[in-house]
Scaffold this active site. Structure first.
Site, PDB file in Angstrom:
ATOM      1  CG  HIS A 182      -1.814  -1.201   1.264  1.00  0.00           C
ATOM      2  ND1 HIS A 182      -2.594  -1.601   0.211  1.00  0.00           N
ATOM      3  CD2 HIS A 182      -2.023  -2.122   2.244  1.00  0.00           C
ATOM      4  CE1 HIS A 182      -3.253  -2.699   0.535  1.00  0.00           C
ATOM      5  NE2 HIS A 182      -2.918  -3.029   1.762  1.00  0.00           N
ATOM      6  CB  CYS A 215      -8.611  -5.323   4.852  1.00  0.00           C
ATOM      7  SG  CYS A 215      -8.668  -4.327   3.354  1.00  0.00           S
ATOM      8  CB  SER A 220       3.581  -5.467   9.221  1.00  0.00           C
ATOM      9  OG  SER A 220       2.325  -5.679   8.583  1.00  0.00           O
TER      10      SER A 220
END
Length: 460
Positions: A10, A42, A113
């Protein structure tokens, strides 16, 4: 000027697009270790649950688009080392095994992450999987087909959404979490109590206050028993969703970081090393409720921060406004929004707070249908400044979380919110909007008004 971007989900995608759209004289090179960019993790639960049928729709960009904008995109290339003194990278081409050096004028670290993988005995079992990237999403889809007993470890957003998806698919689902409540980072107990009851009523086993101690495969390897501090749970598939850690090993000891290794950046996304920028899930964010740094890995933060890298890659043009950790969730018909601190978490952020809980209908009683709202406002004890809020209803009230987020960012008080000018239309709300009433409840608690100004609609 030569800019190298390391990582392209992103924040990286946003940075590349903004740099190239606003500068004609910048050479952008991207190194990404995966074979795709911009995957919306998500949406994995929606994919698993069949709401999204094509996983490709969870991508909003691709290497070809970035190349068409002028980027030199290198997929399946892993950066092995960064020499910030000499401004060079050591890169491995994962397809050929070739290793080479690359130089840069400015470096953008958007490495994101990775799921936390606890050092638990048996975690290497083939029946224990992660849930983060595209390939893991595909594996979940492929493996869930002939599995009935599924265990999800971790009661955060991703874990809870997967629990719902599997339950709706008719699976026998067990949820395990080491804490005493689900969604504890986002909601206080008045909300989680309702949701936990809803999950139990749907046949989902919720095992809270249980620490996973090991995974034991059966002799055939077809099942794995999850061993916790309180019991054992036979499973055909176990999904770990216990949180994320920033992927910052390449800059460890080289730039300023918070305790968990998240990179600290200034208002213009610059690290403590000149010409090294960072954005996204590998960074600490400026947390507006307490003015400090916090680790909040959200796609919204990543996109904003990546955009700001692009705006500020040459000069300091646009400042970061910080974040409130605003999020939303749709779970078994409930629409849920949260922003800022909860009453339970505020102390951990160094805040002394008070809170009010308010329940009401979202529109006048004379309307033919209606739904109840449950809302909570958290505010600073001394200043009465709003620092958190939670909303939940079968009615879609989630945009009110965005309104409360704006109130926190704008440092509004409970009095400010109590008197904000919101429109009135009986289809949607009351002459006093429900957020007005929520703040008025706080004013009543503080002795600043005598009662919440609810209307008599019998005379309307």
């Amino acid at each position: 000027m030569k800019v190298v971007v390391v990582g392209c989900t992103h924040a990286g995608t946003a940075a590349v697009k903004t740099i190239l759209s606003e500068n004609n004289d910048v050479d952008v090179t991207v190194y990404e270790r995966n074979d795709n960019v911009s995957f919306l993790s998500c949406g994995i639960a929606l994919y698993v649950g069949g709401v999204v049928e094509d996983a490709q729709s969870l991508f909003y960009s691709n290497p070809e688009e970035l190349e068409s904008l002028g980027a030199n995109v290198n997929m399946e290339h892993d950066v092995k080392n960064i020499d910030t003194d000499n401004k060079t990278l050591t890169v491995e081409n994962l397809k050929t095994g070739e290793t080479f050096e690359e130089s840069y004028d400015k470096l953008v670290m958007t490495t994101g992450s990775w799921p936390i993988i606890p050092p638990i005995k048996g975690i290497e079992s083939k029946n224990v999987v992660l849930c983060k990237n595209y390939n893991q999403a595909k594996e979940l889809i492929e493996r869930k087909t002939d599995k009935q007993k599924i265990t999800v470890v971790g009661g955060g957003y991703i874990g809870i959404e997967l629990v719902e998806a599997f339950a709706n698919d008719g699976k026998d689902v067990t949820l395990i979490d080491g804490l005493d409540r689900i969604l504890n980072k986002y909601l206080d107990n008045e909300f989680t109590d309702i949701l936990e009851t809803e999950l139990k009523d749907r046949g989902i086993k919720i095992q809270l206050n249980e620490m996973v101690q090991g995974f034991v495969d059966s002799e055939s390897g077809d099942t794995t028993t999850v061993v916790t501090s309180e019991g054992e749970y036979e499973s055909e598939l176990v999904i770990l969703c216990v949180g994320f850690r920033p992927s910052t090993e390449l800059l460890k000891g080289k730039v300023d970081m918070i305790g968990n290794g998240a990179i600290i950046v200034d208002d213009y996304m610059r690290t403590s090393i000149p010409d090294v920028y960072a954005a996204g899930d590998n960074c600490a964010v400026h947390y507006n409720p307490n003015g400090g740094h916090a680790y909040i890995p959200l796609a919204t933060n990543a996109v904003r921060m990546g955009f700001l890298v692009g705006k500020n890659i040459k000069d300091t043009k646009m400042k970061y406004r910080g974040t409130q950790s605003t999020s939303g969730l749709h779970l078994f018909g409930f629409n849920i929004g949260s922003t800022g601190v909860t009453a339970a978490s505020s102390g951990a952020f160094g805040l002394e707070t008070k809170s009010v809980l308010f329940e009401d209908y979202y529109r006048p009683e004379f309307m033919p249908t209606n739904e109840k709202l449950l809302m909570k406002l958290v505010y600073e004890k001394e200043t009465l400044r709003i620092v958190g809020g939670q909303v939940m209803s079968k009615y879609d009230i989630t945009q009110s979380a965005n309104t409360l987020s704006l109130a926190i960012q704008g440092r509004m008080t409970i009095e400010d919110l109590a008197l904000v000018d919101f429109f009135f239309q009986p289809h949607f709300d009351r002459p006093w909007n429900y957020l007005n009433l929520l703040a008025q409840k706080a004013l009543e608690q503080e002795g600043l008004i005598n009662h919440v100004e609810k209307e008599s609609f019998d005379q309307a």
